[in-house]
Design a protein around this motif. Structure first.
Motif, mmCIF file in Angstrom:
data_model
loop_
_atom_site.group_PDB
_atom_site.id
_atom_site.type_symbol
_atom_site.label_atom_id
_atom_site.label_comp_id
_atom_site.label_asym_id
_atom_site.label_seq_id
_atom_site.Cartn_x
_atom_site.Cartn_y
_atom_site.Cartn_z
ATOM 1 N N ASP A 199 41.126 129.252 -17.843
ATOM 2 C CA ASP A 199 40.710 130.560 -17.353
ATOM 3 C C ASP A 199 40.261 130.472 -15.892
ATOM 4 O OD1 ASP A 199 41.188 131.575 -19.870
ATOM 5 O OD2 ASP A 199 39.132 131.222 -20.533
ATOM 6 N N VAL A 200 40.227 131.640 -15.249
ATOM 7 C CA VAL A 200 39.807 131.733 -13.845
ATOM 8 C C VAL A 200 38.313 132.052 -13.810
ATOM 9 C CG1 VAL A 200 40.100 132.957 -11.670
ATOM 10 C CG2 VAL A 200 42.095 132.498 -13.128
ATOM 11 N N PHE A 201 37.515 131.132 -13.231
ATOM 12 C CA PHE A 201 36.080 131.383 -13.088
ATOM 13 C C PHE A 201 35.806 131.921 -11.682
ATOM 14 C CE2 PHE A 201 31.772 130.297 -11.899
ATOM 15 C CZ PHE A 201 31.061 130.766 -12.990
ATOM 16 N N TYR A 202 34.869 132.889 -11.577
ATOM 17 C CA TYR A 202 34.556 133.479 -10.269
ATOM 18 C C TYR A 202 33.085 133.864 -10.220
ATOM 19 C CZ TYR A 202 35.182 137.668 -13.129
ATOM 20 O OH TYR A 202 35.094 138.606 -14.116
ATOM 21 N N LEU A 203 32.588 134.025 -8.985
ATOM 22 C CA LEU A 203 31.207 134.433 -8.750
ATOM 23 C C LEU A 203 31.190 135.407 -7.583
ATOM 24 C CD1 LEU A 203 28.279 133.767 -9.738
ATOM 25 C CD2 LEU A 203 28.125 132.222 -7.776
ATOM 26 N N PHE A 204 30.628 136.616 -7.824
ATOM 27 C CA PHE A 204 30.515 137.646 -6.792
ATOM 28 C C PHE A 204 29.053 137.764 -6.361
ATOM 29 C CE2 PHE A 204 34.173 140.175 -8.935
ATOM 30 C CZ PHE A 204 35.087 139.266 -8.429
ATOM 31 N N ASP A 205 28.862 138.072 -5.062
ATOM 32 C CA ASP A 205 27.510 138.408 -4.616
ATOM 33 C C ASP A 205 27.270 139.898 -4.839
ATOM 34 O OD1 ASP A 205 28.766 139.830 -2.600
ATOM 35 O OD2 ASP A 205 28.388 138.317 -1.059
ATOM 36 N N PRO A 206 26.051 140.407 -4.599
ATOM 37 C CA PRO A 206 25.775 141.830 -4.859
ATOM 38 C C PRO A 206 26.659 142.800 -4.096
ATOM 39 C CG PRO A 206 23.733 140.606 -4.607
ATOM 40 C CD PRO A 206 24.825 139.672 -4.230
ATOM 41 N N GLU A 207 27.243 142.350 -2.976
ATOM 42 C CA GLU A 207 28.138 143.228 -2.204
ATOM 43 C C GLU A 207 29.577 143.187 -2.718
ATOM 44 O OE1 GLU A 207 25.820 141.171 -0.611
ATOM 45 O OE2 GLU A 207 24.581 142.995 -0.609
ATOM 46 N N GLY A 208 29.816 142.386 -3.759
ATOM 47 C CA GLY A 208 31.160 142.327 -4.333
ATOM 48 C C GLY A 208 32.070 141.327 -3.667
ATOM 49 N N ASN A 209 31.529 140.431 -2.810
ATOM 50 C CA ASN A 209 32.344 139.409 -2.161
ATOM 51 C C ASN A 209 32.490 138.193 -3.071
ATOM 52 O OD1 ASN A 209 32.500 140.896 0.349
ATOM 53 N ND2 ASN A 209 30.364 140.300 0.680
ATOM 54 N N ILE A 210 33.632 137.521 -2.984
ATOM 55 C CA ILE A 210 33.849 136.299 -3.749
ATOM 56 C C ILE A 210 33.131 135.153 -3.048
ATOM 57 C CG2 ILE A 210 35.564 134.709 -4.694
ATOM 58 C CD1 ILE A 210 37.620 136.957 -4.539
ATOM 59 N N VAL A 211 32.172 134.515 -3.738
ATOM 60 C CA VAL A 211 31.448 133.391 -3.145
ATOM 61 C C VAL A 211 31.805 132.070 -3.819
ATOM 62 C CG1 VAL A 211 29.537 134.817 -2.337
ATOM 63 C CG2 VAL A 211 29.461 133.861 -4.635
ATOM 64 N N LEU B 286 41.471 133.319 -0.956
ATOM 65 C CA LEU B 286 40.726 134.156 -1.900
ATOM 66 C C LEU B 286 39.279 134.350 -1.457
ATOM 67 C CD1 LEU B 286 42.123 132.638 -5.211
ATOM 68 C CD2 LEU B 286 42.468 134.981 -4.432
ATOM 69 N N LEU B 287 38.645 133.289 -0.953
ATOM 70 C CA LEU B 287 37.253 133.398 -0.510
ATOM 71 C C LEU B 287 37.108 134.298 0.709
ATOM 72 C CD1 LEU B 287 36.146 129.684 -0.985
ATOM 73 C CD2 LEU B 287 35.362 131.657 -2.306
ATOM 74 N N ALA B 288 38.215 134.509 1.429
ATOM 75 C CA ALA B 288 38.155 135.324 2.644
ATOM 76 C C ALA B 288 38.557 136.775 2.409
ATOM 77 C CB ALA B 288 39.055 134.705 3.715
ATOM 78 N N MET B 289 38.942 137.128 1.207
ATOM 79 C CA MET B 289 39.439 138.482 0.960
ATOM 80 C C MET B 289 38.572 139.221 -0.046
ATOM 81 S SD MET B 289 42.803 137.320 -1.272
ATOM 82 C CE MET B 289 43.453 138.972 -1.470
ATOM 83 N N SER B 290 38.724 140.548 -0.075
ATOM 84 C CA SER B 290 38.006 141.362 -1.042
ATOM 85 C C SER B 290 38.649 141.201 -2.416
ATOM 86 C CB SER B 290 38.049 142.833 -0.631
ATOM 87 O OG SER B 290 37.635 143.664 -1.703
ATOM 88 N N PRO B 291 37.854 141.103 -3.481
ATOM 89 C CA PRO B 291 38.454 140.975 -4.819
ATOM 90 C C PRO B 291 39.296 142.176 -5.198
ATOM 91 C CG PRO B 291 36.088 141.389 -4.968
ATOM 92 C CD PRO B 291 36.372 141.087 -3.533
ATOM 93 N N LEU B 292 39.003 143.343 -4.616
ATOM 94 C CA LEU B 292 39.784 144.540 -4.957
ATOM 95 C C LEU B 292 41.233 144.416 -4.516
ATOM 96 C CD1 LEU B 292 37.250 147.406 -4.128
ATOM 97 C CD2 LEU B 292 37.760 146.364 -6.342
#
Length: 739
Positions: free
Chosen positions: A412-424, A440-446
């Motif tokens: 599976d793909v694990f991810y972590l977003f900060d409160p602003e919705g950025n991939i950290v 991926l770390l440089a782009m918006s998840p949307l």
């Protein structure tokens, strides 16, 4: 000698009056009388052809050489009488009509003849009228015999069906059950025919049938569902069945025994019990059970070691006692249970508290537990002490970030977003999107979702931040523009400094969606099978009943001809249905298959005259090679037979030529296609082209395309038809797993 079952007499040449040729063997020791009978019978009816013999021995020899449709025999003859002759004929398993035509008449002989099973008894009389009567008796007996044989032949096809099939009258009494139906319930068929359907239901379920199931059949034209029924030996079965009424009020019932699924669940329950015995010996993990409110009901020795409580000290206490006081007061443990109940299971990580007040870093899996009826029973909680790993990975010299280290081994793909919705943080498996981790770390998840899915994704991220968890089902948009169905489970986490994040796991659910679509298509096929049986069988059955009744009332033999034609259609339909349903059984050995190689070898096995095959596929797919060959064989034959004649095979591209039809096998997104440049299929007919019998009505194969759909459905594929670039037919097979 003809053996049973016999073939019906042939019709005359097309265009001539519809008339059968009936061969009659007349046995009489008086040659003059035999000659007279032959002359008059053949004068009475052009359909009768008479062969005469003077002794039973000669008659038996004749039966070895000649196919006869009826036997007319005298009673008193040298050596063996007519009844002894009849018994010998039946011992040879020859079931054609046998008429005793004798000058020795008495009620005793007539009674003995009928009791023995002789078809008819007629006494010789003076005058020529007796030959007219005899001719009519012969014709009627032969027509009735073959009509009966055709009915039996039609229903014999039902006997080979794997599904249980039964017909019931308006009172609920069994008129007919096939062998599969009787076997499911452990009865002989003779025990069921004439009995009421209530014999198959436990007493407490009978009322449900009257109040819920039977009223739904006429209201919805059919009913399909599950019910509990009873075998002859008293065992209970879970039955999946379909019901529908024919026009004359006959109830058609199709059943399948799904009790095996219950046995699977019982096996799982036994495995669960074995697991409970096993986990008590596993001390690396703290494993314990909670009731629906979170109170401890049991645990293993590993839990005693890790938590520091004795068994009698912790049983009955709420599991929040294992959490720091600040989190317990915030209701955090109860939030975990709510998430586990909503999502099935959740993972959690953080500081935990022992009995003596010391803390350890714990990694936890909480799973909601349900019984067979879907009732929530509580939770299973598994905890492991990962303090050393946590401290090592949290140190400045840690060689790898915790998330990268612990979760890159998952599918599976694990991810972590900060409160602003950025991939950290994001796991290595996220490269399934076609982007690198750096991208991926440089782009918006949307940006990873199609535009129409982005509002829901953004809303779910915010929902997880506010409430603690959220689940999203949405397609990922890969770098090359492909969409992949994914399910994302997210929950809010708070680090030691109070920072709030959204952590989650994204799971590729293509296989699950494919299984769901396959099941839906198979259920649709089952419903269609029931629909064809209930509707398409009505007309020929009605014709047979009507024509036989007219024949009895009027004595006109042409009604038997119409009845037999209807029975031929009934037999063809049943055989077509059985053949189509058996196609699904051919899909069992799934392997990697070279589509182009199978297409070429299939083409080489066909009679294609001057037609051309163009293979543009470069793809290997997951399929049963034998079933794929049958699917392509039907599609290629369909193209050749409807587009013209010809024969030429090309490897990778078309060549110039004057061939009548060119057939192309190529790749498309998610599958492959078979197209031709023939006349095509009118748009109005495309929706029903895969229905059983539809192509036959328009001069096609009858069941070929229905078999194609059955083979596709058995693979879990979708098939549709449209217009090719050249204006011909194009069959598109999608939802195909590529290698």
């Amino acid at each position: 000698m003809r053996s049973s079952p016999e073939a019906p007499p042939n019709y005359s040449i097309p265009g001539e009056p519809s008339q059968r040729s009936i061969t009659v063997l007349h046995v009489d020791d008086d040659p003059d009388f035999s000659e007279l009978v032959s002359i008059y019978l053949e004068r009475e009816s052009d359909s009768l052809e008479v062969v005469t013999e003077e002794t039973v021995a000669d008659a038996l020899d004749c039966l070895d050489r000649v196919d006869v449709d009826c036997i007319v025999s005298d009673y008193e003859m040298p050596g063996r009488d007519g009844l002894a002759f009849f018994e010998t004929v039946r011992e040879r398993e020859l079931a054609v009509p046998f008429i005793l035509f004798t000058g020795k008449g008495s009620e005793e002989i007539a009674s003995e003849a009928i009791s023995a099973g002789v078809t008819d008894y007629l006494q010789k009389e003076r005058g020529t009228d007796q030959y007219t009567v005899l001719a009519h008796r012969v014709e009627n007996a032969v027509e009735q015999h073959y009509a009966t044989r055709e009915v039996e032949r039609g229903f014999s096809a039902l006997e080979t069906a794997r599904e249980g099939i039964a017909f019931l009258d308006e009172e609920g009494t069994f008129l007919y059950v096939n062998a599969a139906y009787a076997d499911i319930f452990g009865y002989d068929r003779v025990e069921m025919v004439g009995e009421h359907w209530e014999m198959l239901y436990p007493e407490e379920h009978v009322q449900q049938v009257y109040e819920e199931i039977l009223p739904a059949v006429p209201e919805n034209d059919r009913w399909r569902g599950e019910s509990v029924q009873r075998c002859k030996n008293g065992d209970r079965l879970v039955i999946d069945h379909a019901l529908t009424y024919t026009d004359d009020g006959t109830l058609l019932c199709l059943v399948q025994d799904i009790t095996e699924q219950k046995e699977v669940r019982q096996t799982l329950e036994r495995e669960r019990q074995r697991f409970e015995q096993f986990i008590d010996a596993v001390e690396v993990y703290a494993i314990f059970a909670l009731d629906t409110e979170g109170f401890v009901t049991s645990w293993n020795r590993g839990a005693e070691r890790l938590k520091g409580y004795e068994r009698e000290e912790i049983l009955g206490r709420h599991f929040s006692v294992f959490y720091p006081q600040s989190k317990a007061e915030m209701g955090y443990p109860d939030e975990l249970l709510d998430q586990a109940l909503a999502e099935g299971s959740i993972e959690d990580e953080g500081w935990r508290v022992r009995k003596d007040g010391s803390r350890f870093w714990g990694r936890v899996l909480i799973t909601a537990v349900f019984d067979d009826d879907g009732t929530h029973q509580g939770f299973l909680k598994v905890t492991r002490d990962t303090t050393e790993q946590h401290e090592r990975e949290s140190s400045p010299d840690a060689s790898k970030d915790l998330l990268d280290y612990a979760l890159d081994v998952l599918d599976d793909v694990f991810y972590l977003f900060d409160p602003e919705g950025n991939i950290v943080r994001i796991g290595e498996q996220a490269t399934v999107t076609g982007y690198s981790r750096e991208e991926l770390l440089a782009m918006s998840p949307l940006a990873l979702f199609p535009p129409d899915a982005r509002p829901q994704v953004e809303s779910d991220i915010q929902h997880a931040l506010e409430t603690g968890s959220a689940t999203t089902a949405a397609p990922i948009l890969t770098k090359d523009g492909e969409t992949i169905p994914f399910e994302f489970r997210k929950r809010r986490i708070i680090d030691d400094e109070g920072n709030v994040y959204v952590a989650g796991i994204g799971r590729d659910i293509r296989d699950r969606k494919r299984r769901e679509r396959r099941l839906e298509r198979q259920l649709t096929q089952f419903d269609e099978f029931a629909s064809v049986l209930s509707h398409d069988l009505r007309t020929p059955l009605s014709v047979v009943r009507g024509r036989l009744e007219l024949a009895r009332d009027t004595g006109e033999t042409e009604h038997f001809e119409q009845a037999e034609a209807a029975l031929d259609r009934l037999d063809e339909l049943i055989e077509d249905l059985a053949g189509v349903m058996r196609e699904g059984e051919l899909v069992s050995d799934i392997d990697t298959v070279d589509l182009a190689a199978v297409a070429r070898s299939t083409w080489d096995s066909l009679e294609t005259a001057g037609a051309t095959l163009v293979v543009e596929s470069k793809r290997s797919i997951r399929a049963d090679e034998g079933a794929l060959t049958r699917l392509l064989e039907n599609l290629l034959k369909n193209a050749v037979e409807h587009g013209g004649t010809g024969s030429q095979t090309l490897s990778d591209a078309a060549v110039d030529g004057d061939e009548e039809v060119t057939v192309t096998v190529g790749d498309l997104s998610g599958g492959f296609y078979v197209a031709d440049d023939g006349p095509g299929i009118p748009e109005a007919e495309r929706e029903n082209v895969f229905d059983i019998g539809s192509t036959e009505k328009s001069g096609g194969q009858g069941v070929g395309l229905a078999s194609v759909r059955q083979l596709a459905v058995a693979h879990g594929w979708e098939i549709s038809v449209t217009e090719s670039e050249a204006g011909g037919a194009r069959f598109e097979i999608t939802d195909v797993e590529t290698a």
